[in-house]
Scaffold this motif. Structure first.
Motif, PDB file in Angstrom:
ATOM      1  N   TYR A   1      44.998   0.662  32.605  1.00  0.00           N
ATOM      2  CA  TYR A   1      44.371   1.137  31.386  1.00  0.00           C
ATOM      3  C   TYR A   1      45.062   2.411  30.914  1.00  0.00           C
ATOM      4  CZ  TYR A   1      40.839  -2.188  32.766  1.00  0.00           C
ATOM      5  OH  TYR A   1      40.196  -3.343  33.129  1.00  0.00           O
ATOM      6  N   THR A   2      45.258   2.511  29.598  1.00  0.00           N
ATOM      7  CA  THR A   2      45.952   3.646  28.989  1.00  0.00           C
ATOM      8  C   THR A   2      44.937   4.480  28.229  1.00  0.00           C
ATOM      9  OG1 THR A   2      47.848   2.193  28.694  1.00  0.00           O
ATOM     10  CG2 THR A   2      47.906   4.285  27.553  1.00  0.00           C
ATOM     11  N   MET A   3      44.948   5.794  28.475  1.00  0.00           N
ATOM     12  CA  MET A   3      44.019   6.669  27.777  1.00  0.00           C
ATOM     13  C   MET A   3      44.675   8.002  27.456  1.00  0.00           C
ATOM     14  SD  MET A   3      41.427   7.270  30.938  1.00  0.00           S
ATOM     15  CE  MET A   3      41.222   5.517  31.051  1.00  0.00           C
ATOM     16  N   LYS A   4      44.159   8.624  26.411  1.00  0.00           N
ATOM     17  CA  LYS A   4      44.623   9.938  25.992  1.00  0.00           C
ATOM     18  C   LYS A   4      43.812  10.979  26.746  1.00  0.00           C
ATOM     19  CE  LYS A   4      45.183  12.564  21.736  1.00  0.00           C
ATOM     20  NZ  LYS A   4      44.972  12.543  20.283  1.00  0.00           N
ATOM     21  N   VAL A   5      44.491  11.934  27.384  1.00  0.00           N
ATOM     22  CA  VAL A   5      43.803  12.948  28.173  1.00  0.00           C
ATOM     23  C   VAL A   5      44.222  14.343  27.690  1.00  0.00           C
ATOM     24  CG1 VAL A   5      43.557  11.484  30.207  1.00  0.00           C
ATOM     25  CG2 VAL A   5      45.574  12.901  29.979  1.00  0.00           C
ATOM     26  N   ALA A   6      43.500  15.344  28.131  1.00  0.00           N
ATOM     27  CA  ALA A   6      43.812  16.723  27.775  1.00  0.00           C
ATOM     28  C   ALA A   6      45.196  17.093  28.311  1.00  0.00           C
ATOM     29  CB  ALA A   6      42.758  17.666  28.336  1.00  0.00           C
ATOM     30  N   THR A   7      45.913  17.893  27.574  1.00  0.00           N
ATOM     31  CA  THR A   7      47.288  18.244  27.930  1.00  0.00           C
ATOM     32  C   THR A   7      47.358  18.990  29.255  1.00  0.00           C
ATOM     33  OG1 THR A   7      47.724  18.449  25.564  1.00  0.00           O
ATOM     34  CG2 THR A   7      49.397  19.291  27.046  1.00  0.00           C
ATOM     35  N   LYS A   8      46.359  19.790  29.565  1.00  0.00           N
ATOM     36  CA  LYS A   8      46.375  20.575  30.803  1.00  0.00           C
ATOM     37  C   LYS A   8      45.714  19.867  31.981  1.00  0.00           C
ATOM     38  CE  LYS A   8      46.760  24.929  28.494  1.00  0.00           C
ATOM     39  NZ  LYS A   8      46.994  26.279  28.876  1.00  0.00           N
TER      40      LYS A   8
ATOM     41  N   ASN B   1      49.441   7.479  36.618  1.00  0.00           N
ATOM     42  CA  ASN B   1      50.715   7.997  36.130  1.00  0.00           C
ATOM     43  C   ASN B   1      50.438   8.687  34.804  1.00  0.00           C
ATOM     44  OD1 ASN B   1      52.217   6.898  38.250  1.00  0.00           O
ATOM     45  ND2 ASN B   1      52.358   4.942  37.205  1.00  0.00           N
ATOM     46  N   THR B   2      51.095   9.824  34.572  1.00  0.00           N
ATOM     47  CA  THR B   2      50.906  10.548  33.325  1.00  0.00           C
ATOM     48  C   THR B   2      52.243  10.712  32.617  1.00  0.00           C
ATOM     49  OG1 THR B   2      51.129  12.679  34.438  1.00  0.00           O
ATOM     50  CG2 THR B   2      48.901  11.829  34.147  1.00  0.00           C
ATOM     51  N   ALA B   3      52.169  10.834  31.293  1.00  0.00           N
ATOM     52  CA  ALA B   3      53.362  11.050  30.473  1.00  0.00           C
ATOM     53  C   ALA B   3      52.973  11.911  29.283  1.00  0.00           C
ATOM     54  CB  ALA B   3      53.932   9.720  29.992  1.00  0.00           C
ATOM     55  N   ILE B   4      53.857  12.835  28.930  1.00  0.00           N
ATOM     56  CA  ILE B   4      53.639  13.683  27.768  1.00  0.00           C
ATOM     57  C   ILE B   4      54.593  13.233  26.676  1.00  0.00           C
ATOM     58  CG2 ILE B   4      53.781  16.007  26.816  1.00  0.00           C
ATOM     59  CD1 ILE B   4      53.027  17.073  29.560  1.00  0.00           C
ATOM     60  N   THR B   5      54.022  12.879  25.520  1.00  0.00           N
ATOM     61  CA  THR B   5      54.819  12.506  24.362  1.00  0.00           C
ATOM     62  C   THR B   5      54.940  13.730  23.479  1.00  0.00           C
ATOM     63  OG1 THR B   5      53.946  10.266  24.475  1.00  0.00           O
ATOM     64  CG2 THR B   5      54.997  10.911  22.425  1.00  0.00           C
ATOM     65  N   ARG B   6      56.147  14.147  23.225  1.00  0.00           N
ATOM     66  CA  ARG B   6      56.382  15.344  22.412  1.00  0.00           C
ATOM     67  C   ARG B   6      56.057  15.070  20.951  1.00  0.00           C
ATOM     68  NH1 ARG B   6      56.109  18.799  26.331  1.00  0.00           N
ATOM     69  NH2 ARG B   6      57.550  18.321  27.989  1.00  0.00           N
TER      70      ARG B   6
ATOM     71  N   ASP C   1      58.669  22.410   7.382  1.00  0.00           N
ATOM     72  CA  ASP C   1      58.669  21.589   8.590  1.00  0.00           C
ATOM     73  C   ASP C   1      57.479  21.974   9.466  1.00  0.00           C
ATOM     74  OD1 ASP C   1      60.968  20.308   7.814  1.00  0.00           O
ATOM     75  OD2 ASP C   1      62.301  21.621   8.948  1.00  0.00           O
ATOM     76  N   VAL C   2      56.749  20.954   9.928  1.00  0.00           N
ATOM     77  CA  VAL C   2      55.566  21.165  10.760  1.00  0.00           C
ATOM     78  C   VAL C   2      55.713  20.318  12.011  1.00  0.00           C
ATOM     79  CG1 VAL C   2      53.062  20.912  10.875  1.00  0.00           C
ATOM     80  CG2 VAL C   2      54.138  21.545   8.724  1.00  0.00           C
ATOM     81  N   LYS C   3      55.359  20.875  13.174  1.00  0.00           N
ATOM     82  CA  LYS C   3      55.428  20.118  14.425  1.00  0.00           C
ATOM     83  C   LYS C   3      54.043  19.591  14.768  1.00  0.00           C
ATOM     84  CE  LYS C   3      56.590  20.497  19.298  1.00  0.00           C
ATOM     85  NZ  LYS C   3      55.330  20.012  19.820  1.00  0.00           N
ATOM     86  N   ARG C   4      53.958  18.275  15.008  1.00  0.00           N
ATOM     87  CA  ARG C   4      52.702  17.692  15.447  1.00  0.00           C
ATOM     88  C   ARG C   4      52.462  18.073  16.904  1.00  0.00           C
ATOM     89  NH1 ARG C   4      53.395  11.645  12.963  1.00  0.00           N
ATOM     90  NH2 ARG C   4      53.151  12.229  10.786  1.00  0.00           N
ATOM     91  N   SER C   5      51.217  18.010  17.337  1.00  0.00           N
ATOM     92  CA  SER C   5      50.896  18.435  18.694  1.00  0.00           C
ATOM     93  C   SER C   5      51.345  17.396  19.722  1.00  0.00           C
ATOM     94  CB  SER C   5      49.400  18.692  18.838  1.00  0.00           C
ATOM     95  OG  SER C   5      48.694  17.517  18.535  1.00  0.00           O
ATOM     96  N   ASN C   6      51.601  17.868  20.941  1.00  0.00           N
ATOM     97  CA  ASN C   6      51.978  16.979  22.037  1.00  0.00           C
ATOM     98  C   ASN C   6      50.758  16.171  22.478  1.00  0.00           C
ATOM     99  OD1 ASN C   6      54.473  18.190  21.951  1.00  0.00           O
ATOM    100  ND2 ASN C   6      54.051  19.575  23.647  1.00  0.00           N
ATOM    101  N   VAL C   7      51.011  14.977  23.024  1.00  0.00           N
ATOM    102  CA  VAL C   7      49.944  14.088  23.482  1.00  0.00           C
ATOM    103  C   VAL C   7      50.239  13.710  24.928  1.00  0.00           C
ATOM    104  CG1 VAL C   7      48.838  11.844  23.155  1.00  0.00           C
ATOM    105  CG2 VAL C   7      49.576  13.166  21.176  1.00  0.00           C
ATOM    106  N   LYS C   8      49.225  13.811  25.784  1.00  0.00           N
ATOM    107  CA  LYS C   8      49.365  13.411  27.181  1.00  0.00           C
ATOM    108  C   LYS C   8      48.617  12.108  27.388  1.00  0.00           C
ATOM    109  CE  LYS C   8      49.305  15.274  31.824  1.00  0.00           C
ATOM    110  NZ  LYS C   8      49.062  16.480  32.611  1.00  0.00           N
TER     111      LYS C   8
END
Length: 104
Positions: free
Chosen positions: A25-32, A54-59, A75-82
Motif C-alpha cells: 500500500y502506498t501512502m503520503k506521510v509527513a516529511t519528518k 520503504n520510504t521515498a522523497i519526491t522533490r 519561479d515557485v518551488k512546490r513542496s517535497n512529498v514523502k
C-alpha cells in the motif's frame, strides 16, 4: 511524532493500484516521519502490523507562476512529498478505494 499527524493520505495512481494488488500500500506521510513513526501510526490508526516499510522523497518541481496583470512571472518551488510503501503481514489489509474498470 503523534500518530494522527504521520499519515496524510493515500496515493491513488496506476502504480499504487498495481502495488495494492500485491498487498503493498502506498501512502503520503509527513516529511519528518521515520519508518518507526509510520509503523506506530498504522498500528494506532488502522490496527494493522507492517511487515516492511520503504520510504521515498519526491522533490518538488519548480514551476512558473504569473503575478498580477502585466507583472513578470516568478519561479515557485512546490513542496517535497514523502511516500511510504507498506507491506502488511499476511491476512491483513487496509481500506482502499475501489477502482472502476475502464469502459470501451
Amino acid at each position: 511524532m503523534r500518530s494522527q499527524n504521520v499519515i496524510l493520505g493515500s496515493i491513488l495512481s496506476e502504480k499504487s493500484v498495481r502495488l495494492s494488488e500485491a498487498k503493498v500500500y502506498t501512502m503520503k506521510v509527513a516529511t519528518k516521519a521515520t519508518k518507526e513513526d509510520v509503523r506506530r501510526a498504522l498500528k494506532d490508526v488502522f490496527g494493522v502490523d507492517a511487515e516492511e516499510i520503504n520510504t521515498a522523497i519526491t522533490r518538488g518541481k519548480i514551476v512558473r507562476r504569473a503575478r498580477q496583470k502585466g507583472g513578470s512571472p516568478v519561479d515557485v518551488k512546490r513542496s517535497n512529498v514523502k511516500k511510504a510503501f507498506v507491506q502488511l503481514k499476511e491476512g491483513q489489509k487496509l481500506p482502499t478505494p475501489e477502482v472502476a474498470e475502464p469502459t470501451v
